[in-house]
Design a protein around this motif. Structure first.
Motif, PDB file in Angstrom:
ATOM      1  N   PHE A   1      80.874  63.992  52.164  1.00  0.00           N
ATOM      2  CA  PHE A   1      79.620  64.229  51.444  1.00  0.00           C
ATOM      3  C   PHE A   1      79.446  65.709  51.135  1.00  0.00           C
ATOM      4  CE2 PHE A   1      75.131  65.395  51.440  1.00  0.00           C
ATOM      5  CZ  PHE A   1      74.664  64.595  50.409  1.00  0.00           C
ATOM      6  N   VAL A   2      79.615  66.564  52.129  1.00  0.00           N
ATOM      7  CA  VAL A   2      79.459  68.003  51.912  1.00  0.00           C
ATOM      8  C   VAL A   2      80.515  68.509  50.940  1.00  0.00           C
ATOM      9  CG1 VAL A   2      79.520  70.276  53.023  1.00  0.00           C
ATOM     10  CG2 VAL A   2      78.378  68.355  54.157  1.00  0.00           C
ATOM     11  N   ALA A   3      81.741  68.052  51.093  1.00  0.00           N
ATOM     12  CA  ALA A   3      82.819  68.477  50.197  1.00  0.00           C
ATOM     13  C   ALA A   3      82.514  68.121  48.752  1.00  0.00           C
ATOM     14  CB  ALA A   3      84.136  67.824  50.622  1.00  0.00           C
ATOM     15  N   GLY A   4      81.923  66.940  48.532  1.00  0.00           N
ATOM     16  CA  GLY A   4      81.610  66.514  47.181  1.00  0.00           C
ATOM     17  C   GLY A   4      80.367  67.145  46.619  1.00  0.00           C
ATOM     18  N   PHE A   5      79.435  67.540  47.499  1.00  0.00           N
ATOM     19  CA  PHE A   5      78.171  68.109  47.022  1.00  0.00           C
ATOM     20  C   PHE A   5      78.280  69.598  46.734  1.00  0.00           C
ATOM     21  CE2 PHE A   5      73.792  69.446  47.007  1.00  0.00           C
ATOM     22  CZ  PHE A   5      73.167  68.394  46.352  1.00  0.00           C
ATOM     23  N   ILE A   6      79.040  70.327  47.551  1.00  0.00           N
ATOM     24  CA  ILE A   6      79.169  71.773  47.389  1.00  0.00           C
ATOM     25  C   ILE A   6      80.382  72.064  46.511  1.00  0.00           C
ATOM     26  CG2 ILE A   6      79.560  73.962  48.559  1.00  0.00           C
ATOM     27  CD1 ILE A   6      76.806  72.832  49.088  1.00  0.00           C
ATOM     28  N   GLY A   7      80.139  72.731  45.410  1.00  0.00           N
ATOM     29  CA  GLY A   7      81.205  73.055  44.466  1.00  0.00           C
ATOM     30  C   GLY A   7      80.914  72.469  43.103  1.00  0.00           C
ATOM     31  N   SER A   8      81.157  73.253  42.062  1.00  0.00           N
ATOM     32  CA  SER A   8      80.920  72.787  40.694  1.00  0.00           C
ATOM     33  C   SER A   8      82.064  73.262  39.802  1.00  0.00           C
ATOM     34  CB  SER A   8      79.595  73.347  40.173  1.00  0.00           C
ATOM     35  OG  SER A   8      79.322  72.906  38.869  1.00  0.00           O
ATOM     36  N   PRO A   9      82.747  72.328  39.142  1.00  0.00           N
ATOM     37  CA  PRO A   9      82.593  70.874  39.166  1.00  0.00           C
ATOM     38  C   PRO A   9      82.900  70.308  40.564  1.00  0.00           C
ATOM     39  CG  PRO A   9      83.997  71.560  37.339  1.00  0.00           C
ATOM     40  CD  PRO A   9      83.839  72.736  38.233  1.00  0.00           C
ATOM     41  N   ALA A  10      82.467  69.066  40.778  1.00  0.00           N
ATOM     42  CA  ALA A  10      82.613  68.451  42.091  1.00  0.00           C
ATOM     43  C   ALA A  10      84.076  68.192  42.432  1.00  0.00           C
ATOM     44  CB  ALA A  10      81.830  67.143  42.136  1.00  0.00           C
ATOM     45  N   MET A  11      84.358  68.126  43.736  1.00  0.00           N
ATOM     46  CA  MET A  11      85.700  67.818  44.213  1.00  0.00           C
ATOM     47  C   MET A  11      86.138  66.436  43.738  1.00  0.00           C
ATOM     48  SD  MET A  11      87.064  67.751  48.184  1.00  0.00           S
ATOM     49  CE  MET A  11      87.140  69.530  48.368  1.00  0.00           C
ATOM     50  N   ASN A  12      87.422  66.302  43.435  1.00  0.00           N
ATOM     51  CA  ASN A  12      88.019  65.001  43.130  1.00  0.00           C
ATOM     52  C   ASN A  12      88.404  64.298  44.427  1.00  0.00           C
ATOM     53  OD1 ASN A  12      88.419  65.291  40.076  1.00  0.00           O
ATOM     54  ND2 ASN A  12      89.509  67.103  40.820  1.00  0.00           N
ATOM     55  N   PHE A  13      88.171  62.992  44.479  1.00  0.00           N
ATOM     56  CA  PHE A  13      88.563  62.214  45.644  1.00  0.00           C
ATOM     57  C   PHE A  13      89.508  61.095  45.238  1.00  0.00           C
ATOM     58  CE2 PHE A  13      84.429  63.972  46.939  1.00  0.00           C
ATOM     59  CZ  PHE A  13      84.826  64.625  48.095  1.00  0.00           C
ATOM     60  N   PHE A  14      90.541  60.879  46.078  1.00  0.00           N
ATOM     61  CA  PHE A  14      91.570  59.880  45.798  1.00  0.00           C
ATOM     62  C   PHE A  14      91.792  59.022  47.039  1.00  0.00           C
ATOM     63  CE2 PHE A  14      92.452  63.837  43.567  1.00  0.00           C
ATOM     64  CZ  PHE A  14      92.606  63.422  42.256  1.00  0.00           C
ATOM     65  N   SER A  15      92.080  57.776  46.826  1.00  0.00           N
ATOM     66  CA  SER A  15      92.504  56.905  47.918  1.00  0.00           C
ATOM     67  C   SER A  15      93.979  57.154  48.185  1.00  0.00           C
ATOM     68  CB  SER A  15      92.284  55.432  47.549  1.00  0.00           C
ATOM     69  OG  SER A  15      90.909  55.169  47.372  1.00  0.00           O
ATOM     70  N   GLY A  16      94.326  57.316  49.455  1.00  0.00           N
ATOM     71  CA  GLY A  16      95.714  57.572  49.811  1.00  0.00           C
ATOM     72  C   GLY A  16      96.168  56.670  50.936  1.00  0.00           C
ATOM     73  N   SER A  17      97.476  56.644  51.128  1.00  0.00           N
ATOM     74  CA  SER A  17      98.073  55.827  52.190  1.00  0.00           C
ATOM     75  C   SER A  17      98.947  56.739  53.046  1.00  0.00           C
ATOM     76  CB  SER A  17      98.900  54.700  51.589  1.00  0.00           C
ATOM     77  OG  SER A  17      99.518  53.937  52.592  1.00  0.00           O
ATOM     78  N   ALA A  18      98.599  56.843  54.344  1.00  0.00           N
ATOM     79  CA  ALA A  18      99.306  57.754  55.232  1.00  0.00           C
ATOM     80  C   ALA A  18     100.331  57.019  56.078  1.00  0.00           C
ATOM     81  CB  ALA A  18      98.302  58.460  56.141  1.00  0.00           C
ATOM     82  N   ALA A  19     101.472  57.668  56.249  1.00  0.00           N
ATOM     83  CA  ALA A  19     102.521  57.121  57.115  1.00  0.00           C
ATOM     84  C   ALA A  19     103.464  58.255  57.501  1.00  0.00           C
ATOM     85  CB  ALA A  19     103.280  56.010  56.406  1.00  0.00           C
ATOM     86  N   GLY A  20     103.700  58.418  58.801  1.00  0.00           N
ATOM     87  CA  GLY A  20     104.670  59.393  59.276  1.00  0.00           C
ATOM     88  C   GLY A  20     104.377  60.825  58.882  1.00  0.00           C
ATOM     89  N   GLY A  21     103.096  61.212  58.842  1.00  0.00           N
ATOM     90  CA  GLY A  21     102.748  62.589  58.507  1.00  0.00           C
ATOM     91  C   GLY A  21     102.738  62.889  57.032  1.00  0.00           C
ATOM     92  N   LYS A  22     102.896  61.873  56.197  1.00  0.00           N
ATOM     93  CA  LYS A  22     102.857  62.033  54.744  1.00  0.00           C
ATOM     94  C   LYS A  22     101.774  61.120  54.168  1.00  0.00           C
ATOM     95  CE  LYS A  22     106.591  64.709  54.514  1.00  0.00           C
ATOM     96  NZ  LYS A  22     106.580  66.101  54.000  1.00  0.00           N
ATOM     97  N   VAL A  23     101.140  61.573  53.063  1.00  0.00           N
ATOM     98  CA  VAL A  23     100.132  60.755  52.390  1.00  0.00           C
ATOM     99  C   VAL A  23     100.551  60.566  50.935  1.00  0.00           C
ATOM    100  CG1 VAL A  23      97.730  60.600  51.628  1.00  0.00           C
ATOM    101  CG2 VAL A  23      98.260  61.537  53.879  1.00  0.00           C
TER     102      VAL A  23
END
Length: 350
Positions: free
Chosen positions: A229-251
């Protein structure tokens, strides 16, 4: 001047609780900004400090004084509202000194304090004018001057720039920042505009649903947010968010064309949310994203892209070239720029 302390402050309207046990320390001389979306409780909290809203539970201190049950006039605060609330039949000088006049202060003292406030706010040449002869920015300065002459311990601002046009908002931001630097008073400022928060504050308090999400210096919140929430609210333009899949230290991030990012040790295997600010993305060779629109502002451009999974993405660039709408491009991420959040509760994974 004095600081302000809130200790487990609660506000209820009947059975509905709107402020949930807020703890906060605002130091003497600090410029603190309450920021958050509409309905988050920021104005209610400010009005509780002013005494315009009763505190259901908890304690409010100004300096060493417990003012929780103190009358507003005795709290040593002055409030500047969104509306100027000036008397139209009075001159600027009379408006600024009216509160002191009603409290029986000598004329010479009132004049001295009004003249000093006018000097600070550059209103000297307007003292004999009435509000109708002033611009919106000048009227707001008169409202601030009326607060200054009272000599309060704490200044409270409730979205004071909301009624001004864009150019005047910038001008008044500068005026308020300069005022704080000159008089060194404790100031608490409410806004929904995170640009105002970033440019004015020594300390930002991010609120959501009547609770504090994070408190810190502007750049600390920008660079090191505690949650999505804070990451998306603070900053203009707003932060981009992506769905990711993590495995073995990699996303792996499908919304970035299947880009694989290194993840911190706290990111376990499974679903994760990845945040990347627009300025940390770069257009690259490839066809993973379609250009929806580009805005060219001269020194900066914003490119709005759509990924194959329909993720909407904003890219900030600092050149004057722009891909055509409908063009296919790739994306890269600046090294170390991605932030990772729990896909369930949105907390930062460091």
């Amino acid at each position: 001047m004095s600081g302000v302390t809130l200790n487990k402050v609660i506000k209820k309207y009947g059975e509905t609780q709107v402020i949930h046990g807020v703890d906060l320390q605002i130091d003497d001389g600090e410029f603190c900004v309450f920021v958050g979306p509409s309905g988050c409780g920021k104005s209610t909290l400010l009005r509780m400090i002013a005494g315009l809203e009763e505190t259901t539970d908890g304690r409010i201190q100004i300096g060493a004084r417990d003012v929780t049950q103190t009358d507003p006039a005795e709290r040593g605060v002055a409030m500047v509202f969104q509306t100027y609330a000036l008397y139209p039949h009075m001159t600027v000088e009379e408006n600024m000194g009216f509160g002191l006049k009603m409290n029986g202060h000598p004329k010479a003292e009132i004049k001295a304090k009004v003249d000093e406030a006018a000097r600070v706010l550059k209103l000297g040449e307007y003292l004999k004018r009435k509000p109708k002869a002033l611009s919106g920015g000048q009227r707001q300065r008169v409202a601030i001057g009326r607060a200054i002459v009272r000599g309060p311990e704490v200044f409270l601002f409730d979205e004071p720039l909301s009624n001004l046009d864009a150019e005047l908002r910038v001008e008044m931001r500068v005026e308020i920042a300069r005022l704080h630097n000159e008089i060194g008073a404790t100031m608490i400022y409410v806004t929904h505009d995170q640009v105002e928060a970033m440019t004015l504050a020594d300390k930002i308090v991010v609120l959501r649903g009547g609770r504090i999400e994070q408190v810190g210096r502007p750049l600390d919140l920008y660079n090191n947010p505690d949650n999505q929430f804070v990451a998306g609210f603070i900053g203009s333009p707003a932060m981009n968010f992506f769905s990711g899949s993590a495995a073995g230290g990699k996303v792996t991030v499908p919304g970035l064309g299947g880009l694989v990012l290194d993840a911190p040790a706290s990111v376990g295997d499974g679903a994760v949310t990845v945040g990347v600010r627009p300025q940390s993305l770069r257009l690259a060779e490839g066809e993973s994203h379609k250009v929806d629109l580009s805005e060219q502002l001269g020194g900066v451009a914003y490119h709005y892209l759509v990924a194959g999974d329909d993720t909407r993405i904003t890219v900030e660039a600092h050149d004057q070239s722009a891909p055509a709408p409908g063009a296919r491009v790739g994306l890269s991420v600046a090294e170390g720029a991605a932030l990772f959040f729990d896909a369930g509760n949105g907390q930062r994974l460091r």
